[in-house]
Design an enzyme around this catalytic site. Structure first.
Site, PDB file in Angstrom:
ATOM      1  N   GLY A 195     -17.075  84.284  61.385  1.00 17.43           N
ATOM      2  CA  GLY A 195     -15.646  84.543  61.290  1.00 17.43           C
ATOM      3  C   GLY A 195     -15.057  85.332  62.448  1.00 17.43           C
ATOM      4  CG  ASN A 209     -15.199  77.453  57.007  1.00 22.30           C
ATOM      5  OD1 ASN A 209     -14.027  77.112  56.875  1.00 22.30           O
ATOM      6  ND2 ASN A 209     -15.858  77.957  56.004  1.00 22.30           N
ATOM      7  CB  THR A 210     -13.427  81.197  60.469  1.00 24.07           C
ATOM      8  OG1 THR A 210     -14.338  81.640  59.463  1.00 24.07           O
ATOM      9  CG2 THR A 210     -12.305  82.206  60.611  1.00 24.07           C
ATOM     10  CE  LYS A 250     -24.446  78.311  56.899  1.00 20.39           C
ATOM     11  NZ  LYS A 250     -23.086  78.445  57.438  1.00 20.39           N
ATOM     12  CB  ALA A 298     -21.655  81.701  62.739  1.00 22.20           C
ATOM     13  N   GLY A 299     -19.012  81.707  64.659  1.00 23.82           N
ATOM     14  CA  GLY A 299     -18.459  82.351  65.845  1.00 23.82           C
ATOM     15  C   GLY A 299     -17.638  81.449  66.742  1.00 23.82           C
TER      16      GLY A 299
END
Lengths: 267, 65
Positions: free
Chosen positions: A159, A207-208, A98, A185-186
């Protein structure tokens, strides 16, 4: 309903939720999260060893059947990303990479220009390149031509858990890219993930939102179900929206209707 | 002998990468070693002798998104 499997870099993915290993309170939760979600690809990062501390090996928590997606986080230039990618491959983590090149520390926006350059180099070296980018259609086409295996547009800053703030731009990528589009993301909630899949995204990377949930194992499952639901809805072709109400029940044959009565005057 | 390890100049005894890893108490299975910008696979650690001024990066995989 039949769905074609997602193929990236010659590997097939029946689960369209990709996950990350960052921010878990306890890395032992990662194995549980992978089991509960069924995620088949997960990101890891490469960092200097802390010589004063021992430390846990993150790879011990990831089953061999799960594809590792090392990221180039920490890279500020294409050259640094290329170096990290080569190290990750030499370390035996496979060909997937990535590309994440970030020069902006406030919003952590990916640097699309450096990312394109790194993609050009690494694709030629046989890497399976998944570049993390701002959703920009001309750039996505350049990445495709450079040999990217997928494009990974952000929904909102890393995040931030704010969801698909860039939805209309991601839609252009979904409509026009020949390589898979993975929204990264987001994404903060399962409903965001479902929305991305309903739009026709090929996968999402979360992820987050999973790692920092109170129960990451349950949240992994919730995201997995949302991704599957969103994908199924996309394949089923959603019904159209309308400004006015359209009755779901027939407007004829009411029990107490008088013949020739106008339906619209019925109270 | 002075070498640079992870950006810091350090005094180390003469020896191989394998010896350095052992002296530092690092877990070999989790470790990635870059020696003068070249990755050295674990099987080669015992063959590479450190020289004055060498630059080493000792890396490992960590959690990241």
């Amino acid at each position: 309903m039949n769905d074609e499997v997602l193929i990236i870099g010659g590997r097939t993915f029946s689960n369209r939720l990709f996950t990350g290993t960052g921010k878990f309170a306890d890395n032992r939760l990662i194995a549980g999260m992978l089991a509960s979600s069924g995620s088949q690809m997960i990101t890891v990062a490469l960092r200097r060893v802390d010589l004063s501390a021992g430390g846990d090996n993150i790879l011990d928590h990831i089953p061999k059947t799960v594809t590792l997606l090392p990221n180039t986080s920490g890279a500020r230039t294409a050259g640094e990303a290329v170096r990290i990618a080569r190290i990750a491959r030499e370390a035996g983590c496979g060909d997937f990479i990535k590309i994440e090149v970030i020069t902006d520390t406030k919003y952590l926006m990916p640097d699309n220009y450096e990312t394109l350059q790194a993609t050009e180099i690494l694709a030629k070296e046989g890497f399976v390149v998944l570049p993390y980018v701002l959703p920009d259609l001309p750039l996505a086409k350049r990445l495709e031509n450079a040999g990217a295996a997928a494009v990974m547009p952000l929904g909102a800053p890393i995040g931030s858990n704010r969801g698909l703030e860039t939805a209309s731009l991601i839609a252009l990528l979904v409509e026009n890219c020949h390589v898979p589009v993975v929204v990264d993301a987001g994404i903060g909630r399962p409903s965001h993930a479902a929305a991305a899949m309903e739009m026709g995204a090929d996968a999402v990377l979360v992820n987050t939102a999973i790692a920092t949930a109170q129960d990451p194992v349950a949240m992994g499952r919730a995201f997995s179900l949302a991704v599957a639901a969103g994908r199924m809805a996309f394949l089923a072709h959603m019904a159209e929206t309308s400004a006015l109400a359209r009755a779901s029940s027939p407007l004829t044959g009411f029990l107490n209707a008088v013949e020739n009565e106008c339906h619209s005057t019925r109270p | 002998m002075r070498v640079t390890i992870n950006g810091k100049s350090e005094q180390v005894p003469a020896g191989t990468i394998e010896q350095l890893v052992r002296q530092r108490g690092l877990k070999p299975e989790a470790l990635v070693v870059e020696h003068n910008q070249r990755i050295v696979r674990q099987a080669q650690w015992a063959q590479v002798r450190l020289q004055e001024g060498d630059i080493l990066e000792l890396l490992r995989f960590v959690g990241g998104g």
